[in-house]
Design a protein around this motif. Structure first.
Motif, mmCIF file in Angstrom:
data_model
loop_
_atom_site.group_PDB
_atom_site.id
_atom_site.type_symbol
_atom_site.label_atom_id
_atom_site.label_comp_id
_atom_site.label_asym_id
_atom_site.label_seq_id
_atom_site.Cartn_x
_atom_site.Cartn_y
_atom_site.Cartn_z
ATOM 1 N N GLN A 171 50.791 40.644 37.710
ATOM 2 C CA GLN A 171 49.928 39.470 37.589
ATOM 3 C C GLN A 171 50.682 38.229 38.049
ATOM 4 O O GLN A 171 51.832 38.011 37.672
ATOM 5 N N GLU A 189 42.615 42.405 44.980
ATOM 6 C CA GLU A 189 42.884 42.586 43.559
ATOM 7 C C GLU A 189 43.857 41.528 43.079
ATOM 8 O O GLU A 189 44.467 40.818 43.877
ATOM 9 N N GLN A 190 44.012 41.421 41.753
ATOM 10 C CA GLN A 190 44.880 40.393 41.183
ATOM 11 C C GLN A 190 46.359 40.721 41.340
ATOM 12 O O GLN A 190 47.184 39.827 41.427
#
Length: 206
Positions: free
Chosen positions: A54, A75-76
């Motif tokens: 993240q 995506e993160q």
């Protein structure tokens, strides 16, 4: 300065539930603000990621390079080569828990080579370990170094043009064709450049 990241919001919610919440929150906020300011001063792209990938902080150059390679496109957490090298560093910690490893990999792009370096990073003793990712555009780094050397050696405008091309690995023939000058002129400029460099080194020995 960008502090509105998922981890910062999660950290805020956690801290506000604890005793002396406001003091801890503002201390962490100040640490992140300082770190974000420092990262913006780095010439290379720099990211701070959690162990699960993240994004916590990133400077402007880091966000630009991530967009260029599509690292966070779908995506993160990072995908592609960046995601793979991050996962490898995390897995290596189980094998070498006492070593602060740095993993490096080169990623070839259309017009340059991107040097990726990843190592463990911890803001303070109370914070969990995270990943610091440094992304260096090799072509831009060579260009920056050449500009700095041109200033150091007090090169003329034409000598600077020749030196930038020379430092980029371009041969004399290609330099002559690019600048519309003769090869002999290129050689003369390079001779003058090396003479100025030697003079500068004699005046400022390391």
């Amino acid at each position: 300065m960008e502090l509105t990241l998922p981890h910062v919001r999660q950290m805020t919610q956690t801290l506000l539930k604890q005793p002396n919440a406001s003091a801890q929150y503002f201390k962490k906020r100040a640490q992140y603000a300082l770190l974000a300011s420092v990262l913006e001063g780095f010439p290379e792209g720099t990211l701070i990621l959690t162990v699960d990938g993240q994004l916590r902080l990133a400077n402007k150059r880091g966000r630009q390079l991530c967009r260029q390679i599509g690292a966070f496109a779908t995506e993160q957490s990072p995908s592609g080569p960046l995601g793979e090298i991050c996962r490898y560093l995390v897995e290596s910690r189980e094998l070498f828990p006492d070593q602060n490893l740095e993993i490096s990999q080169e990623l070839r792009l259309d017009e340059t080579t991107l040097q990726i370096r990843i190592q463990w990073f911890q803001i303070d003793d109370e914070d969990e370990a995270c990943l610091m990712v440094r992304l260096e555009d090799r072509a831009q780094s060579f260009l920056t170094a050449a500009f700095y050397e041109a200033q150091q050696y007090s090169l003329t405008e034409r000598e600077t043009e020749v030196w930038l091309l020379k430092r980029s690995g371009i041969g004399n023939k290609e330099i002559a064709a690019t600048l519309f000058i003769s090869i002999n002129t290129v050689k003369r400029h390079i001779k003058h450049i090396y003479a100025k460099r030697e003079q500068m080194l004699e005046l400022n020995p390391s």
